[in-house]
Structure formats: structure tokens, C-alpha cells
Design an enzyme around this catalytic site. Sequence first.
Site, PDB file in Angstrom:
ATOM      1  N   LYS A 111      26.314 -13.424  84.712  1.00  0.00           N
ATOM      2  CA  LYS A 111      26.742 -13.589  83.319  1.00  0.00           C
ATOM      3  C   LYS A 111      27.571 -12.417  82.828  1.00  0.00           C
ATOM      4  O   LYS A 111      28.467 -12.589  82.001  1.00  0.00           O
ATOM      5  CB  LYS A 111      25.523 -13.763  82.409  1.00  0.00           C
ATOM      6  CG  LYS A 111      24.917 -15.143  82.488  1.00  0.00           C
ATOM      7  CD  LYS A 111      24.183 -15.447  81.208  1.00  0.00           C
ATOM      8  CE  LYS A 111      23.638 -16.845  81.201  1.00  0.00           C
ATOM      9  NZ  LYS A 111      22.792 -17.092  80.027  1.00  0.00           N
ATOM     10  N   LYS A 194      26.479 -24.463  90.393  1.00  0.00           N
ATOM     11  CA  LYS A 194      25.502 -25.317  89.713  1.00  0.00           C
ATOM     12  C   LYS A 194      26.094 -25.894  88.428  1.00  0.00           C
ATOM     13  O   LYS A 194      26.987 -25.285  87.826  1.00  0.00           O
ATOM     14  CB  LYS A 194      24.183 -24.571  89.473  1.00  0.00           C
ATOM     15  CG  LYS A 194      24.234 -23.548  88.404  1.00  0.00           C
ATOM     16  CD  LYS A 194      22.865 -22.975  88.063  1.00  0.00           C
ATOM     17  CE  LYS A 194      23.097 -22.056  86.882  1.00  0.00           C
ATOM     18  NZ  LYS A 194      22.124 -21.153  86.499  1.00  0.00           N
ATOM     19  N   LYS A 197      26.027 -25.264  81.327  1.00  0.00           N
ATOM     20  CA  LYS A 197      26.490 -25.537  79.970  1.00  0.00           C
ATOM     21  C   LYS A 197      27.812 -24.833  79.710  1.00  0.00           C
ATOM     22  O   LYS A 197      28.587 -25.256  78.853  1.00  0.00           O
ATOM     23  CB  LYS A 197      25.466 -24.994  78.964  1.00  0.00           C
ATOM     24  CG  LYS A 197      24.086 -25.586  79.077  1.00  0.00           C
ATOM     25  CD  LYS A 197      23.185 -24.959  77.992  1.00  0.00           C
ATOM     26  CE  LYS A 197      21.723 -25.226  78.238  1.00  0.00           C
ATOM     27  NZ  LYS A 197      20.933 -23.991  78.341  1.00  0.00           N
TER      28      LYS A 197
HETATM   29  P1  TYM Z   1      18.629 -22.722  80.564  1.00  0.00           P
HETATM   30  O1  TYM Z   1      18.778 -22.950  79.121  1.00  0.00           O
HETATM   31  O2  TYM Z   1      19.790 -22.197  81.343  1.00  0.00           O
HETATM   32  O3  TYM Z   1      18.189 -24.067  81.292  1.00  0.00           O
HETATM   33  C1  TYM Z   1      17.093 -24.817  80.824  1.00  0.00           C
HETATM   34  C2  TYM Z   1      16.335 -25.418  81.998  1.00  0.00           C
HETATM   35  O4  TYM Z   1      17.218 -26.244  82.768  1.00  0.00           O
HETATM   36  C3  TYM Z   1      17.189 -25.838  84.130  1.00  0.00           C
HETATM   37  N1  TYM Z   1      18.535 -26.013  84.700  1.00  0.00           N
HETATM   38  C4  TYM Z   1      18.798 -26.735  85.789  1.00  0.00           C
HETATM   39  N2  TYM Z   1      18.014 -27.459  86.610  1.00  0.00           N
HETATM   40  C5  TYM Z   1      18.615 -28.113  87.636  1.00  0.00           C
HETATM   41  N3  TYM Z   1      19.960 -28.065  87.872  1.00  0.00           N
HETATM   42  C6  TYM Z   1      20.771 -27.340  87.066  1.00  0.00           C
HETATM   43  N4  TYM Z   1      22.082 -27.311  87.279  1.00  0.00           N
HETATM   44  C7  TYM Z   1      20.204 -26.641  85.969  1.00  0.00           C
HETATM   45  N5  TYM Z   1      20.730 -25.857  84.985  1.00  0.00           N
HETATM   46  C8  TYM Z   1      19.686 -25.473  84.233  1.00  0.00           C
HETATM   47  C9  TYM Z   1      16.799 -24.380  84.103  1.00  0.00           C
HETATM   48  O5  TYM Z   1      16.241 -23.971  85.336  1.00  0.00           O
HETATM   49  C10 TYM Z   1      15.802 -24.349  82.975  1.00  0.00           C
HETATM   50  O6  TYM Z   1      14.517 -24.730  83.430  1.00  0.00           O
HETATM   51  N6  TYM Z   1      16.068 -18.439  81.071  1.00  0.00           N
HETATM   52  C11 TYM Z   1      15.946 -19.860  80.750  1.00  0.00           C
HETATM   53  C12 TYM Z   1      15.358 -20.143  79.379  1.00  0.00           C
HETATM   54  C13 TYM Z   1      14.044 -19.479  79.123  1.00  0.00           C
HETATM   55  C14 TYM Z   1      12.808 -19.839  79.689  1.00  0.00           C
HETATM   56  C15 TYM Z   1      11.852 -18.973  79.087  1.00  0.00           C
HETATM   57  C16 TYM Z   1      12.432 -20.808  80.622  1.00  0.00           C
HETATM   58  C17 TYM Z   1      13.825 -18.453  78.261  1.00  0.00           C
HETATM   59  N7  TYM Z   1      12.490 -18.157  78.235  1.00  0.00           N
HETATM   60  C18 TYM Z   1      10.512 -19.048  79.440  1.00  0.00           C
HETATM   61  C19 TYM Z   1      11.080 -20.861  80.971  1.00  0.00           C
HETATM   62  C20 TYM Z   1      10.135 -19.993  80.380  1.00  0.00           C
HETATM   63  C21 TYM Z   1      17.336 -20.485  80.780  1.00  0.00           C
HETATM   64  O7  TYM Z   1      18.323 -19.824  80.671  1.00  0.00           O
HETATM   65  O8  TYM Z   1      17.337 -21.823  80.849  1.00  0.00           O
END
Ligand code: TYM
Length: 332
Positions: A111, A194, A197
Site C-alpha cells: 500500500k 487479487k 477495491k
Molecule cells: P478488506 O476490507 O480489504 O477486505 C474485507 C474482507 O474481504 C477479504 N478479501 C478477499 N477475499 C478473497 N479474495 C479477494 N480478492 C479478497 N479481497 C478482500 C479480506 O480478506 C477480508 O476478510 N484488514 C482488513 C479489515 C480488518 C479486519 C479487522 C478483518 C480490520 N480489522 C479485524 C478482520 C478482523 C481488510 O483490509 O479487509
Amino acid sequence: MSRIFSGVQPTGNLHLGNYLGAIRNFVRLQDDYECIYCAVDMHAITVWQDPQELRSNIREVAAAYLASGVDPKKSIIFAQSNVAAHAELAWIFNCVARLGWLNRMTQFKEKAGKNKENASLGLYAYPSLMAADILVYKATHVPVGEDQKQHLELTRDIAQKFNTDFGTETFPLVEPLIFGEATRVMSLRDGSKKMSKSDPSDYSRITLTDGPDEIAKKLKKARTDAEPIPEKVEDLEGRPEASNLVGIYAALADISKADVLAEHAGSQFSAFKPALTELAVEKFGPIGTEMKRLLADPGYVDSVLKDGADRARAIAEPVIREVKETVGFLVS
Ligand code: TYM
């Protein structure tokens, strides 16, 4: 006792990967466990967010949870910034986590890009806030996509170091729950990246609010190779785009990749894509429609978030109090 916590960043463009890798699993866990699901707005602002858009994106995450089937009576749905204990515990964890640990985080490197000096301090400390999100509820299991694995390892390291430093058993060692056939959905334009967003190309992802025409257009343009669909799962190796589309189909149909191959082996992707489109429209259509309905009148979504924050606070407050006492703060 098991408790589930997970979160999604309100940064817009919620997509198929978020749904198949995470949100769908949130729904599946809620019958058996106490579940807490968060829109992690404090994580979102580690990179610049337009305030107006952030507000609507927080509601979008809540609407996606609801439209996908998270039941706000059973599970807690709330926005991170509404429960101050996350930030309080994150600071304490900033003093537990070691610089060396954070230096190894691949997400920061991705990032921050080339210009690391210009990244926010918050982006660097991101994993420590994530550990706080989970551990302020003493959650034991965290459903996520594969890309979050390293963050959860760090959460375990922080929990362990805190417990050792203070000679307590305050925090559990969390287990990631990474399951389903699509734990890492790849970009539709490039099978080596991957689905995300923030990809500048809209054609790289299917979003939860895409209608049938958009889904059809994006899948039609999705990159594939010239070979037909193979018979064996091993034969998908070295064919990232083909493997991705088969994985998406399997996850949407709730069958294994092997079952998809048994049904479609020998077909060209030009024939497979319409079947995949039909399936995606069938599964996604109702979710997108329901999200739009919920977002047209945010009063209900806001009331769910408020109720969720009250319930989350009730769980987090005794934990943060216990932690402050352990650390040696004067707790009034
Ligand atoms: P974020 O917002 O990037 O993504 C949310 C969830 O979607 C999953 N994900 C995917 N799974 C499969 N294929 C993909 N291409 C893909 N892109 C995203 C992510 O693995 C996630 O489960 N750091 C986290 C948010 C967070 C969090 C937490 C998660 C903050 N605090 C505590 C769990 C527990 C994040 O950036 O997710």
C-alpha cells in the site's frame, strides 16, 4: 467459548472477493457463534478518504452485511469509530508490538508503494489496530480471506507478548477461519493480482451492486487462455485466469472445483462464461437490489449501527478496563 470478530474497510467498491472470501462466511457462522462484524472506518482513513464518501461507504458495508444475510438481532453490526475501546487498546498494542514485526508486513509495503516516507503513520500501525479490534472482544476466531493471514499472525504475536510481559492470560490466541473455494479471488483482468477495491479498472472486479448487464459485460471481457476447461483440478495449475473463474463458479454454486470440472470439462470459456454470468446474476442480483433499497433510506441502517455499537461497547468496556488495570493505569 468461541467468539467471532471480523471487519471490512468502508472504502467503496465492495466486490465478489469480499463477499466470497469473507461476508458470506460471516452469515454462515452466525447460527453457531456469537458474531461481531464491523465497518472498520478507522482503518479506512489510513489512506485519504473523502469525508462525504466515507460516511456513505460505512453505510454501504453495513448494508452489504444485512443484504447478504447477517441478522442484526443475532449478530452485532457496528462502525469501529463508535467504540472508543478499539483506539485505546490499539495504543497499548503500539507499545507491545515491535518495529521489526511491522516492518515485515507485506500489506504495508504494497500500500505504501515506492514512496514509503509519505505513507501515514496510521498505515504503518494498521495491524496493531486490527489486533485491537479482535482482542478488545477476546474474540477467538476471525473469518477472513487469505490476504489477511499475516495480520492474524501478528495479532497472535501481540496477544502472546502482552500475556508474557504481564504474566497474565488476558488474550486468547486467535484462529483464522479461511474457508470456501474462493479464499483469494483474483482480478478479472490479471490472474496474478487479487481482486481489489482500489484497482483502477472497473473491469477487474464485480461489485455487489453491479446489475445483470454489468456482470455480463465484465465476465465477457474477463481474461482467459485459449485452452478448454480441463478434467482435473491439477491441470488448472499454471492457468491463473482459468483457475480463478472455475473457483468463482464453484464458490457461487457451493460445490467443489472438481465438481465444476466434472460438469464443464472440454467446454471453451466462451461457453462457460454465460453459465457463470447466469449463476452470478442469480446469487448477486438479490443482494445488490437489497443493498440499494437499504441505502435509499439510511435511517434503518443507522439504527442497526447504533444498536450494534451499544452492544459492542458493553462487551469491550470490561476488557479495556481489565487491560488498563493490568498495565498499571489508575482506573477510576
Ligand atoms: P478488506 O476490507 O480489504 O477486505 C474485507 C474482507 O474481504 C477479504 N478479501 C478477499 N477475499 C478473497 N479474495 C479477494 N480478492 C479478497 N479481497 C478482500 C479480506 O480478506 C477480508 O476478510 N484488514 C482488513 C479489515 C480488518 C479486519 C479487522 C478483518 C480490520 N480489522 C479485524 C478482520 C478482523 C481488510 O483490509 O479487509
